[in-house]
Motif scaffolding. Structure first.
Motif, mmCIF file in Angstrom:
data_model
loop_
_atom_site.group_PDB
_atom_site.id
_atom_site.type_symbol
_atom_site.label_atom_id
_atom_site.label_comp_id
_atom_site.label_asym_id
_atom_site.label_seq_id
_atom_site.Cartn_x
_atom_site.Cartn_y
_atom_site.Cartn_z
ATOM 1 N N ASP A 141 0.796 -1.066 -0.042
ATOM 2 C CA ASP A 141 -0.064 0.074 0.113
ATOM 3 C C ASP A 141 0.861 1.230 0.122
ATOM 4 N N SER A 142 0.429 2.369 -0.081
ATOM 5 C CA SER A 142 0.893 3.665 -0.114
ATOM 6 C C SER A 142 0.247 4.406 1.243
ATOM 7 N N LEU A 143 1.159 5.513 1.417
ATOM 8 C CA LEU A 143 0.697 6.456 2.635
ATOM 9 C C LEU A 143 1.411 7.881 2.144
ATOM 10 N N ARG A 144 0.454 8.660 2.511
ATOM 11 C CA ARG A 144 0.892 10.138 2.350
ATOM 12 C C ARG A 144 0.944 10.729 3.924
ATOM 13 N N LEU A 145 2.016 10.974 4.355
ATOM 14 C CA LEU A 145 2.180 11.755 5.682
ATOM 15 C C LEU A 145 2.330 13.103 5.726
ATOM 16 N N SER A 146 1.669 14.085 6.255
ATOM 17 C CA SER A 146 1.589 15.327 6.334
ATOM 18 C C SER A 146 2.388 15.541 7.641
ATOM 19 N N CYS A 147 2.865 16.862 7.696
ATOM 20 C CA CYS A 147 3.404 17.664 8.859
ATOM 21 C C CYS A 147 3.187 19.158 8.681
ATOM 22 N N ALA A 148 2.239 19.747 9.574
ATOM 23 C CA ALA A 148 2.075 21.008 9.630
ATOM 24 C C ALA A 148 3.032 21.832 10.690
ATOM 25 N N ALA A 149 3.647 22.937 10.248
ATOM 26 C CA ALA A 149 4.651 23.781 11.089
ATOM 27 C C ALA A 149 3.964 24.913 11.471
ATOM 28 N N SER A 150 4.346 25.481 12.730
ATOM 29 C CA SER A 150 3.958 26.835 12.991
ATOM 30 C C SER A 150 4.823 27.125 13.998
ATOM 31 N N GLY A 151 4.960 28.503 14.144
ATOM 32 C CA GLY A 151 5.805 29.124 15.166
ATOM 33 C C GLY A 151 7.270 29.486 15.121
ATOM 34 N N PHE A 152 7.756 29.359 13.645
ATOM 35 C CA PHE A 152 8.829 29.491 13.128
ATOM 36 C C PHE A 152 8.697 29.675 11.632
ATOM 37 N N THR A 153 9.957 30.236 11.195
ATOM 38 C CA THR A 153 9.939 30.527 9.608
ATOM 39 C C THR A 153 10.013 29.513 8.955
ATOM 40 N N PHE A 154 9.108 28.934 8.581
ATOM 41 C CA PHE A 154 9.131 27.574 7.829
ATOM 42 C C PHE A 154 10.166 27.418 6.513
ATOM 43 N N SER A 155 9.924 28.710 5.824
ATOM 44 C CA SER A 155 10.619 28.678 4.508
ATOM 45 C C SER A 155 11.989 28.786 4.629
ATOM 46 N N ARG A 156 12.596 29.120 5.835
ATOM 47 C CA ARG A 156 14.157 28.956 6.010
ATOM 48 C C ARG A 156 14.671 28.074 6.881
ATOM 49 N N HIS A 157 13.543 26.851 6.976
ATOM 50 C CA HIS A 157 14.258 25.870 7.637
ATOM 51 C C HIS A 157 13.975 24.471 6.649
#
Length: 122
Positions: free
Chosen positions: A15-31
């Protein structure tokens, strides 16, 4: 800082799975973002990472060719698409963030989420 992983579950071999991770509290685009996994009784291990600057991705040998990491900086999210899942993929999957370029080592990452469980039945 929060990293909330989701999308895990109980699946069958192949099977397949797609995991997601939601980020907050820091500058995501710079990490840079990493995905790691940890099975019971084992050390946390690198799955893959994606850089903040050019979005380049790298993967561990064990998932190379059946895994894709992507990110959406507009939504502060990172994704892990896993195909052809095997029982050896059973683990808790964690997303992590670090400043600077991507890195396969656990200590390099500043921020960690609580993870999401993936169980692959044979």
């Amino acid at each position: 800082v929060q990293l909330q992983a989701s999308g895990g579950g109980l699946v069958q071999t192949g099977d397949s799975l797609r995991l997601s991770c939601a980020a907050s509290g820091f500058t995501f685009s710079r990490h840079s973002m990493g995905w790691f996994r940890q099975a019971p009784g084992k050390l946390r291990e690198f799955v893959g990472s994606i850089g903040w600057l050019d979005g380049s991705a790298s993967y561990s040998h064990s998932v190379q060719g059946r895994t894709t990491i992507s990110r959406d900086n507009a939504k502060n999210m990172v994704f892990l698409q896993m195909n052809s899942l095997k029982p050896d993929d059973t683990a808790r999957y964690f997303c992590a963030a670090k400043t600077g370029g991507p890195d396969p080592s656990v200590p390099a990452y500043n921020y960690w989420g609580q993870g999401t469980q993936v169980t692959v039945s044979s």
